[in-house]
Design an enzyme around this catalytic site. Structure first.
Site, mmCIF file in Angstrom:
data_model
loop_
_atom_site.group_PDB
_atom_site.id
_atom_site.type_symbol
_atom_site.label_atom_id
_atom_site.label_comp_id
_atom_site.label_asym_id
_atom_site.label_seq_id
_atom_site.Cartn_x
_atom_site.Cartn_y
_atom_site.Cartn_z
ATOM 1 N N THR A 22 0.865 -1.187 0.000
ATOM 2 C CA THR A 22 0.000 0.000 0.000
ATOM 3 C C THR A 22 0.903 1.239 0.000
ATOM 4 O O THR A 22 0.995 1.949 1.001
ATOM 5 C CB THR A 22 -0.914 -0.004 1.240
ATOM 6 O OG1 THR A 22 -0.130 -0.268 2.419
ATOM 7 C CG2 THR A 22 -1.989 -1.062 1.131
ATOM 8 N N HIS A 31 17.180 6.210 20.057
ATOM 9 C CA HIS A 31 18.486 6.269 19.405
ATOM 10 C C HIS A 31 18.471 7.393 18.379
ATOM 11 O O HIS A 31 17.776 7.315 17.365
ATOM 12 C CB HIS A 31 18.808 4.941 18.719
ATOM 13 C CG HIS A 31 18.791 3.781 19.669
ATOM 14 N ND1 HIS A 31 19.749 3.623 20.645
ATOM 15 C CD2 HIS A 31 17.921 2.759 19.816
ATOM 16 C CE1 HIS A 31 19.462 2.540 21.353
ATOM 17 N NE2 HIS A 31 18.349 2.002 20.873
ATOM 18 N N ALA A 32 19.264 8.404 18.650
ATOM 19 C CA ALA A 32 19.324 9.529 17.711
ATOM 20 C C ALA A 32 20.097 9.113 16.466
ATOM 21 O O ALA A 32 20.972 8.262 16.526
ATOM 22 C CB ALA A 32 19.995 10.714 18.383
ATOM 23 N N CYS A 44 7.845 1.700 5.975
ATOM 24 C CA CYS A 44 6.644 1.906 6.792
ATOM 25 C C CYS A 44 6.537 3.278 7.446
ATOM 26 O O CYS A 44 5.566 3.995 7.201
ATOM 27 C CB CYS A 44 6.555 0.808 7.846
ATOM 28 S SG CYS A 44 6.189 -0.796 7.126
HETATM 29 P P1 NAD Z 1 6.026 -5.773 -0.793
HETATM 30 O O1 NAD Z 1 6.043 -4.760 -1.867
HETATM 31 O O2 NAD Z 1 7.318 -6.343 -0.298
HETATM 32 O O3 NAD Z 1 5.135 -7.029 -1.240
HETATM 33 C C1 NAD Z 1 3.914 -6.916 -1.896
HETATM 34 C C2 NAD Z 1 3.764 -8.133 -2.815
HETATM 35 O O4 NAD Z 1 2.444 -8.147 -3.321
HETATM 36 C C3 NAD Z 1 4.699 -8.144 -4.007
HETATM 37 O O5 NAD Z 1 5.388 -9.380 -4.053
HETATM 38 C C4 NAD Z 1 3.765 -7.976 -5.201
HETATM 39 O O6 NAD Z 1 4.232 -8.637 -6.364
HETATM 40 C C5 NAD Z 1 2.496 -8.591 -4.678
HETATM 41 N N1 NAD Z 1 1.258 -8.186 -5.354
HETATM 42 C C6 NAD Z 1 0.882 -6.936 -5.745
HETATM 43 N N2 NAD Z 1 -0.331 -6.983 -6.328
HETATM 44 C C7 NAD Z 1 -0.741 -8.269 -6.266
HETATM 45 C C8 NAD Z 1 -1.909 -8.958 -6.694
HETATM 46 N N3 NAD Z 1 -2.905 -8.322 -7.279
HETATM 47 N N4 NAD Z 1 -1.985 -10.291 -6.495
HETATM 48 C C9 NAD Z 1 -0.970 -10.959 -5.904
HETATM 49 N N5 NAD Z 1 0.164 -10.359 -5.468
HETATM 50 C C10 NAD Z 1 0.264 -9.038 -5.661
HETATM 51 O O7 NAD Z 1 5.206 -5.141 0.431
HETATM 52 P P2 NAD Z 1 5.419 -5.406 1.998
HETATM 53 O O8 NAD Z 1 6.581 -4.661 2.512
HETATM 54 O O9 NAD Z 1 5.325 -6.868 2.244
HETATM 55 O O10 NAD Z 1 4.131 -4.689 2.581
HETATM 56 C C11 NAD Z 1 2.836 -5.248 2.442
HETATM 57 C C12 NAD Z 1 1.888 -4.502 3.362
HETATM 58 O O11 NAD Z 1 2.267 -4.752 4.728
HETATM 59 C C13 NAD Z 1 1.904 -2.989 3.196
HETATM 60 O O12 NAD Z 1 0.622 -2.490 3.421
HETATM 61 C C14 NAD Z 1 2.839 -2.528 4.304
HETATM 62 O O13 NAD Z 1 2.563 -1.210 4.716
HETATM 63 C C15 NAD Z 1 2.503 -3.513 5.409
HETATM 64 N N6 NAD Z 1 3.571 -3.728 6.381
HETATM 65 C C16 NAD Z 1 4.850 -3.833 5.967
HETATM 66 C C17 NAD Z 1 5.862 -4.091 6.896
HETATM 67 C C18 NAD Z 1 7.300 -4.188 6.463
HETATM 68 O O14 NAD Z 1 8.173 -4.134 7.336
HETATM 69 N N7 NAD Z 1 7.590 -4.330 5.180
HETATM 70 C C19 NAD Z 1 5.550 -4.233 8.252
HETATM 71 C C20 NAD Z 1 4.207 -4.147 8.636
HETATM 72 C C21 NAD Z 1 3.229 -3.888 7.693
#
Ligand code: NAD
Length: 454
Positions: free
Chosen positions: A86, A276-277, A285
């Site tokens: 997102t 931690h500065a 995120c």
């Molecule tokens: P990312 O970009 O690493 O992974 C998203 C995946 O979704 C990709 O592999 C992409 O190819 C796939 N995708 C996109 N459209 C698709 C579809 N229509 N069908 C199937 N697969 C599809 O993203 P992320 O870092 O894993 O983040 C995912 C969500 O989790 C976000 O909303 C993010 O804010 C939240 N989040 C992320 C973290 C983090 O540390 N990365 C931590 C907590 C929450």
């Protein structure tokens, strides 16, 4: 229980592998065919400690499967997790296109009820919108069953994602009680026990291996759960900005920000974590979620001055460090950069401070020799096309350099001999963007030290 996780990125892949490790049968689904092909061979497309081991183990025991085709998984699953990205969209609002595509694809293909769980970070109200879209499509298809949409935000930290998922501080689940009451879930499974479970029971069953270890599973409304995720990230980002805000005052008055952090962190009401500065938060995120919360607040006409200030301090802190570097460097310097990822133990480059720092260096006429243990390949497309050379070793990166900038506090940089650094470098400037080194020891080694808030 058989489940599917749509989106096998940093969150989805870790979730899928950990659910399999906990004993469930899991389909990992992604539209990226290259990624899926790689996953099928047991290779992780991302660097995350411990992930590849459980990926390979659960592929081998048959509990974890990958596909690009939702239809392959759909008939057998009780729960579908959506874990697609997102990213920031227009006006920093979360771009929800992938979330809606996934919800609609499920609605267009489901032949039986299934629980739809949104794991992505989404603004309040998104679950409701997904549910409306799904049920409109089901109605158009003449289906009489409904697909409940619940929220289960993810709190894992990259670099610690496997242990955070297996042993989370808490699991938050947001479900809408009225729809829960009205729509008893009839699970499409041959397992008769499953078919009697309702949404809440299904979630309790799914997470039982974790709650058995005394980790809390908290139920609340879908709206609350959606807000919790942004509140958590904005609060953590605020702590970082708060301590960073004090660094300039320390520098101008002779204070040491690390002593301030210790002095306030020992207060039980405050605590030492996150004080931690440094050069400000980055990553996939905090920056986007702080801004998305601001956008949501604006939409509802709710003032959020603290969140705005958190964002402003972060931008200021990044710029302040870059200015410091540029003010110290002789023209056309050769600069070694240690660390490119936004934090250690990950290859994630999204919003990494190194991007801004290296662009600023190259724009100012300096050349860069960059090293990161795992993030170089992901970094390359985000860096200037000329003026940056990538090294495969920390020590070759500093050979003959006029200055060294530490941007990511990987453990391997902590133990390096400062005398060795001095001997290899041509110049004597060490910019410590993470306050890893002791200024006195750096000076003793014959180097000049520029830290943050010291
Ligand atoms: P990312 O970009 O690493 O992974 C998203 C995946 O979704 C990709 O592999 C992409 O190819 C796939 N995708 C996109 N459209 C698709 C579809 N229509 N069908 C199937 N697969 C599809 O993203 P992320 O870092 O894993 O983040 C995912 C969500 O989790 C976000 O909303 C993010 O804010 C939240 N989040 C992320 C973290 C983090 O540390 N990365 C931590 C907590 C929450």
């Amino acid at each position: 229980m058989t489940i599917a996780v749509i989106g096998t990125g940093y969150v989805g892949l870790v979730s899928a592998a950990c659910f399999a490790e906990l004993g469930h049968t899991v389909w990992g689904i992604d539209i990226d065919a290259t990624k899926v092909a790689m996953l099928k061979t047991g290779k992780s497309p991302i660097f995350e400690p411990g992930l590849e081991e459980i990926l390979q183990k659960n592929l081998a025991n048959g509990r974890l499967k990958f596909t690009t085709d939702l239809l392959e998984a759909l008939p057998n699953v009780s729960i579908i997790f959506s874990a697609v990205a997102t990213p920031p969209g227009e006006g920093y609002k979360a771009d929800l296109r992938a979330v809606f595509v996934v919800a609609e694809t499920v609605a267009k293909n489901a032949e039986k009820p299934v629980l739809f769980v949104n794991k992505s970070t989404v603004p309040v109200g998104t679950g409701k919108q997904c549910e409306e879209r799904i049920n409109t499509i089901l109605a158009e298809r003449g289906k009489t069953f409904r697909i409940p949409v619940i929220s289960n935000p993810e709190f894992l930290r990259e670099g610690m994602a496997v242990s955070d998922t297996m042993m989370p501080d808490r699991i938050v689940v947001g479900l809408n009680d009225s729809s829960d009451e009205n729509e008893k879930l009839r699970v499409p499974s041959n397992n008769t026990r499953d078919s009697k479970l309702e949404t809440r029971d299904l979630i309790e069953e799914l997470y039982r291996p974790i709650t058995r270890a005394n980790k809390p599973l908290i139920f609340m409304s879908r709206e609350s759960a959606e807000i919790v995720k942004y509140a958590a990230n904005a609060f953590l980002a605020t702590i970082i900005s708060f301590i960073n805000m004090l660094t300039e005052l320390c520098e101008k008055t002779g204070g040491d920000i690390r002593d301030i952090a210790t002095g306030i962190g020992l207060d039980n009401r405050i605590g030492p974590k996150f004080l931690h500065a440094g050069i400000g938060y980055g990553g996939s995120c905090f920056p986007k979620d702080v801004k998305a919360l601001m956008a949501t607040a604006e939409e509802y006409n709710v003032p959020m001055p603290i969140v705005h200030a958190t964002d402003e301090v972060n931008t200021y802190q990044r710029g302040r460090f870059i200015d410091k570097i540029l003010n110290h460097l002789p023209s056309a310097s050769a600069v070694a950069v240690w660390g490119l990822a936004f934090k250690p133990k990950t290859d994630d480059m999204r919003e990494a401070p190194s991007i801004d720092v290296i662009h600023a260096l190259v724009d100012a006429g300096h050349t860069v020799r960059a090293y990161d243990p795992v993030a170089v390949e992901r970094a390359k497309p985000l860096m200037p096309t000329a003026g940056v050379h990538y090294e495969t070793n920390a020590m070759t990166a500093i050979q003959g350099a006029d200055a060294l900038i530490l941007l990511t506090e990987w453990d391997e940089f902590r133990g390096v001999s400062l005398a060795d650094i001095k001997e290899r470098m041509n110049g004597d400037l060490l910019f410590d963007g993470r306050n890893v080194y002791e200024a006195e020891e750096v000076h003793k080694a014959g180097l000049r030290y520029v830290g943050i808030g010291r």
